[in-house]
Design a protein around this motif. Sequence first.
Motif, mmCIF file in Angstrom:
data_model
loop_
_atom_site.group_PDB
_atom_site.id
_atom_site.type_symbol
_atom_site.label_atom_id
_atom_site.label_comp_id
_atom_site.label_asym_id
_atom_site.label_seq_id
_atom_site.Cartn_x
_atom_site.Cartn_y
_atom_site.Cartn_z
ATOM 1 N N ASP A 1 0.818 -1.216 0.000
ATOM 2 C CA ASP A 1 0.000 0.000 0.000
ATOM 3 C C ASP A 1 0.852 1.266 0.000
ATOM 4 O O ASP A 1 0.352 2.334 -0.314
ATOM 5 N N SER B 1 0.631 -6.021 5.818
ATOM 6 C CA SER B 1 -0.183 -5.000 6.475
ATOM 7 C C SER B 1 -0.656 -3.944 5.479
ATOM 8 O O SER B 1 0.127 -3.101 5.030
ATOM 9 N N ASP C 1 2.782 -7.478 0.788
ATOM 10 C CA ASP C 1 2.803 -6.744 2.055
ATOM 11 C C ASP C 1 1.710 -7.317 2.965
ATOM 12 O O ASP C 1 0.561 -7.451 2.557
HETATM 13 MG MG LIG Z 1 1.713 -1.800 4.357
#
Ligand SMILES: [Mg+2]
Length: 302
Positions: free
Chosen positions: A14, A58, A56
């Motif tokens: 993100d 998270s 990723d």
């Molecule tokens: Mg992240």
Amino acid sequence: MTAADRPTILVVDDERINRCVLADLFQNEYRVLLAKDGPTALRRAVDEKISLILLDASMPEMDGYEVLRRLTADERTRNIGVIFVTGQIEDEDEERGLLLGAVDYITKPIRPLLVRARVRNHLKLVHQREELERLSLQDALTGISNRRSFDHAFEQACRHIERSGVPFGLAMIDVDHFKYYNDRYGHGAGDEALRKVAHVLAAAARRPYDLVARYGGEEFVLLLSSGDNFIGMLEKIRAEVALLGIVHEASEVGHLTVSCGGVVASVESARKPADLLAQADNALYQVKKNGRNAVLVHDTSK
Ligand SMILES: [Mg+2]
């Protein structure tokens, strides 16, 4: 290796800076695609041929665990290797990712040399698996598709035919008196003859949904995605095999020949692949019974 052959890595993160770091690290060696969230990653995993995903853990909304769960649940994406990339360093997180099916785990801040080495190792495994898969679909003797590969591709081709609306041709092609040939000239010569016949057949299958495969010992199967002039195509194959001039004293004509039994089938009949094979096989049986070295095609499309 051309650019198109390079393995594709999908980087999912993100944060833009993380995507850039990983893209920079790999773009000289691999084709790198980027996704900034889970839904985009899942879409790209289906649409593109991805060798490895750096994921990723998270991310807001859909986190990496959920992305991995969905990748694993979908048969189109379940075999793509996933390396988790995360800031969390708790053993629990590592365990959770691996239990969900991740092949490896990398913690941030990433260490470029380590990440590169791990990615390279996994891609090597991916390549080996793909190579095995390719070999498992190929007939080792002739290099054309084997029966397993044909059965799978035949179903796909039938679905394509249903969409295309064009009648198509399916034929079984069998080398005449092949047992006598092997007995008289030896298995090495028999193998060589099969390779030559396979070569003639392979040249006839030119369009994307055309298929040719070694179906059994000296039996081949040919599917042409258009049934136009199917008899003519089979006659040409029969003539070309005869022109190979492979001496076969036990044959009525003194050289190696093939018998071709086929069917030109309507689009509707593509729904029953097994029946089509049986019809082609039946035509082949009649050719054999009537003296071999000939072509017989039932046209059921009209
Ligand atoms: Mg992240």
